[in-house]
Write a protein that holds these residues in place. Structure first.
Motif, PDB file in Angstrom:
ATOM      1  N   ASP A  37       0.835  -1.209   0.000  1.00  0.00           N
ATOM      2  CA  ASP A  37       0.000   0.000   0.000  1.00  0.00           C
ATOM      3  C   ASP A  37       0.866   1.254   0.000  1.00  0.00           C
ATOM      4  O   ASP A  37       0.561   2.235  -0.712  1.00  0.00           O
ATOM      5  N   LEU A  38       1.947   1.237   0.791  1.00  0.00           N
ATOM      6  CA  LEU A  38       2.853   2.387   0.811  1.00  0.00           C
ATOM      7  C   LEU A  38       3.482   2.620  -0.556  1.00  0.00           C
ATOM      8  O   LEU A  38       3.595   3.764  -1.023  1.00  0.00           O
ATOM      9  N   ALA A  39       3.909   1.520  -1.176  1.00  0.00           N
ATOM     10  CA  ALA A  39       4.516   1.639  -2.503  1.00  0.00           C
ATOM     11  C   ALA A  39       3.510   2.179  -3.511  1.00  0.00           C
ATOM     12  O   ALA A  39       3.848   3.018  -4.366  1.00  0.00           O
ATOM     13  N   LEU A  40       2.264   1.724  -3.408  1.00  0.00           N
ATOM     14  CA  LEU A  40       1.234   2.200  -4.325  1.00  0.00           C
ATOM     15  C   LEU A  40       0.945   3.680  -4.096  1.00  0.00           C
ATOM     16  O   LEU A  40       0.804   4.458  -5.063  1.00  0.00           O
ATOM     17  N   GLU A  41       0.856   4.062  -2.815  1.00  0.00           N
ATOM     18  CA  GLU A  41       0.634   5.474  -2.517  1.00  0.00           C
ATOM     19  C   GLU A  41       1.786   6.341  -3.031  1.00  0.00           C
ATOM     20  O   GLU A  41       1.567   7.442  -3.562  1.00  0.00           O
ATOM     21  N   LYS A  42       3.005   5.863  -2.864  1.00  0.00           N
ATOM     22  CA  LYS A  42       4.161   6.610  -3.356  1.00  0.00           C
ATOM     23  C   LYS A  42       4.109   6.740  -4.868  1.00  0.00           C
ATOM     24  O   LYS A  42       4.398   7.817  -5.427  1.00  0.00           O
ATOM     25  N   ALA A  43       3.732   5.648  -5.534  1.00  0.00           N
ATOM     26  CA  ALA A  43       3.631   5.689  -6.992  1.00  0.00           C
ATOM     27  C   ALA A  43       2.568   6.687  -7.433  1.00  0.00           C
ATOM     28  O   ALA A  43       2.763   7.457  -8.390  1.00  0.00           O
ATOM     29  N   TRP A  44       1.427   6.651  -6.707  1.00  0.00           N
ATOM     30  CA  TRP A  44       0.360   7.604  -7.039  1.00  0.00           C
ATOM     31  C   TRP A  44       0.820   9.039  -6.794  1.00  0.00           C
ATOM     32  O   TRP A  44       0.524   9.945  -7.592  1.00  0.00           O
ATOM     33  N   ALA A  45       1.521   9.305  -5.711  1.00  0.00           N
ATOM     34  CA  ALA A  45       2.016  10.651  -5.410  1.00  0.00           C
ATOM     35  C   ALA A  45       2.976  11.131  -6.493  1.00  0.00           C
ATOM     36  O   ALA A  45       2.909  12.290  -6.951  1.00  0.00           O
ATOM     37  N   GLU A  46       3.882  10.248  -6.909  1.00  0.00           N
ATOM     38  CA  GLU A  46       4.820  10.611  -7.964  1.00  0.00           C
ATOM     39  C   GLU A  46       4.097  10.878  -9.273  1.00  0.00           C
ATOM     40  O   GLU A  46       4.452  11.807 -10.024  1.00  0.00           O
ATOM     41  N   GLU A  47       3.074  10.075  -9.547  1.00  0.00           N
ATOM     42  CA  GLU A  47       2.316  10.275 -10.765  1.00  0.00           C
ATOM     43  C   GLU A  47       1.569  11.612 -10.728  1.00  0.00           C
ATOM     44  O   GLU A  47       1.518  12.345 -11.734  1.00  0.00           O
ATOM     45  N   GLU A  48       0.984  11.924  -9.567  1.00  0.00           N
ATOM     46  CA  GLU A  48       0.299  13.204  -9.432  1.00  0.00           C
ATOM     47  C   GLU A  48       1.278  14.370  -9.576  1.00  0.00           C
ATOM     48  O   GLU A  48       0.960  15.401 -10.199  1.00  0.00           O
ATOM     49  N   LYS A  49       2.449  14.225  -8.999  1.00  0.00           N
ATOM     50  CA  LYS A  49       3.455  15.283  -9.117  1.00  0.00           C
ATOM     51  C   LYS A  49       3.876  15.478 -10.571  1.00  0.00           C
ATOM     52  O   LYS A  49       3.994  16.614 -11.046  1.00  0.00           O
ATOM     53  N   ARG A  50       4.093  14.370 -11.253  1.00  0.00           N
ATOM     54  CA  ARG A  50       4.476  14.470 -12.671  1.00  0.00           C
ATOM     55  C   ARG A  50       3.356  15.107 -13.483  1.00  0.00           C
ATOM     56  O   ARG A  50       3.596  15.970 -14.346  1.00  0.00           O
ATOM     57  N   ALA A  51       2.093  14.673 -13.179  1.00  0.00           N
ATOM     58  CA  ALA A  51       0.959  15.251 -13.901  1.00  0.00           C
ATOM     59  C   ALA A  51       0.847  16.756 -13.618  1.00  0.00           C
ATOM     60  O   ALA A  51       0.524  17.553 -14.523  1.00  0.00           O
ATOM     61  N   LEU A  52       1.117  17.145 -12.378  1.00  0.00           N
ATOM     62  CA  LEU A  52       1.071  18.566 -12.031  1.00  0.00           C
ATOM     63  C   LEU A  52       2.136  19.350 -12.786  1.00  0.00           C
ATOM     64  O   LEU A  52       1.880  20.472 -13.282  1.00  0.00           O
TER      65      LEU A  52
END
Length: 254
Positions: free
Chosen positions: A184-199
Motif C-alpha cells: 500500500d505504501l509503494a502504491l501510494e508513493k507511486a500515485w504521489a509521484e504520478e500526481e506530481k508528474r501530472a502537475l
C-alpha cells in the motif's frame, strides 16, 4: 455321595459336579496332554462341539473332558472314589473360577491335584487363582496407568503442536499484513509521484498556453496600435487636404 446324587436327581437335572463324580466312559474327548500340560483337541471332537453349542454347554464339555484327562493322568495315585471325587472337585473349582486352557494354568492345576493326592494341603486352588487374578489386575492397572501417562503425554504434545501451529499461523498473518502495508505504501508513493508528474506537465502546459496567449495579445495590441496610427495619419492627411482646399478657395476669391 450316591445317596445325595439320587435325591438331587429327583428334583433337578444332574449338575456338572454330579456328572464328574459319577464313573463313566474313560474315552477322552481330547486326544491327549501336551508336554507342558496343555490340552490337544481332536478334529472330530471339535467338529461335534462346534457351531450351535452354547457357551455354558461348551464349558461343561471342557470340564468333563478335563476331569477325565486328569483322572487318567493320575490313575496310579487316584485308586478310589474319594480321590476321583477330589480330582473332579479341583477341576470344577478351576473351571468355575478361571477355565483357562493355557499351558501354565493346566500345569498349575496338575500341581494342585498332585499335592492334594499326596496328602498335602498346599494353597487352595481358588486362592492360587485369586492371587493370579490379582497379579493380572495389578498388571492391568499398571498398564492402564502407563496408558494414562502416555495419553497425557500425547495430549500435552498435541497442545504443544497446536500452539506451534497457532504461532506459525499468526506469524504468517503478520507477515502478510506487513507485506500488504508495504505494498500500500509503494502504491501510494507511486500515485504521489504520478500526481506530481501530472502537475508538472499541467504547469508546463499552462505556462505554454499563457505564453501563447500573451504573444497573441501582443500581436493584437500591435495591430491595434498600427490601426490607430494609420487612422490618425489618414485623419491628419484629410485635415491637411481640407486646409489646403480652404486656402485655395480663399485666395481665388480675393
Amino acid at each position: 455321595m450316591a445317596s445325595r446324587q439320587g435325591t438331587a436327581n429327583k428334583s433337578r437335572p444332574p449338575s456338572t459336579l454330579d456328572r464328574l463324580t459319577a464313573t463313566g466312559s474313560k474315552t477322552p474327548l481330547y486326544t491327549g496332554m501336551g508336554s507342558r500340560g496343555s490340552l490337544k483337541t481332536g478334529r472330530s471332537t471339535a467338529s461335534r462341539r462346534g457351531t450351535g453349542a452354547s457357551t455354558l454347554g461348551m464349558k461343561d464339555a471342557l470340564t468333563d473332558t478335563l476331569v477325565k484327562q486328569m483322572r487318567q493322568r493320575f490313575a496310579n495315585q487316584a485308586q478310589d472314589i474319594k480321590q476321583q471325587d477330589l480330582i473332579g472337585q479341583e477341576v470344577v473349582a478351576f473351571m468355575t473360577s478361571n477355565g483357562s486352557m493355557k499351558a501354565e494354568d493346566i500345569s498349575a492345576l496338575e500341581d494342585r491335584i498332585r499335592n492334594k493326592l499326596s496328602g498335602g494341603t498346599g494353597t487352595p486352588t481358588m486362592a492360587v487363582l485369586r492371587k493370579k487374578e490379582g497379579d493380572e489386575w495389578a498388571m492391568l492397572a499398571k498398564f492402564e496407568e502407563k496408558q494414562a501417562v502416555i495419553e497425557e503425554l500425547r495430549k500435552k504434545e498435541a497442545v504443544k503442536e497446536q500452539k506451534v501451529r497457532t504461532k506459525m499461523e499468526l506469524d504468517k498473518q503478520m507477515r502478510e499484513a506487513e507485506e500488504r502495508r508495504l505494498a500500500d505504501l509503494a502504491l501510494e508513493k507511486a500515485w504521489a509521484e504520478e500526481e506530481k508528474r501530472a502537475l508538472e506537465v499541467w504547469k508546463l502546459e499552462e505556462a505554454d498556453k499563457m505564453a501563447k496567449e500573451k504573444e497573441k495579445m501582443a500581436v493584437l495590441k500591435s495591430e491595434r496600435e498600427a490601426q490607430i496610427k494609420d487612422r490618425e495619419m489618414r485623419i491628419a492627411k484629410a485635415a491637411e487636404r481640407k486646409q489646403l482646399e480652404d486656402e485655395q478657395t480663399a485666395g481665388g476669391g480675393g
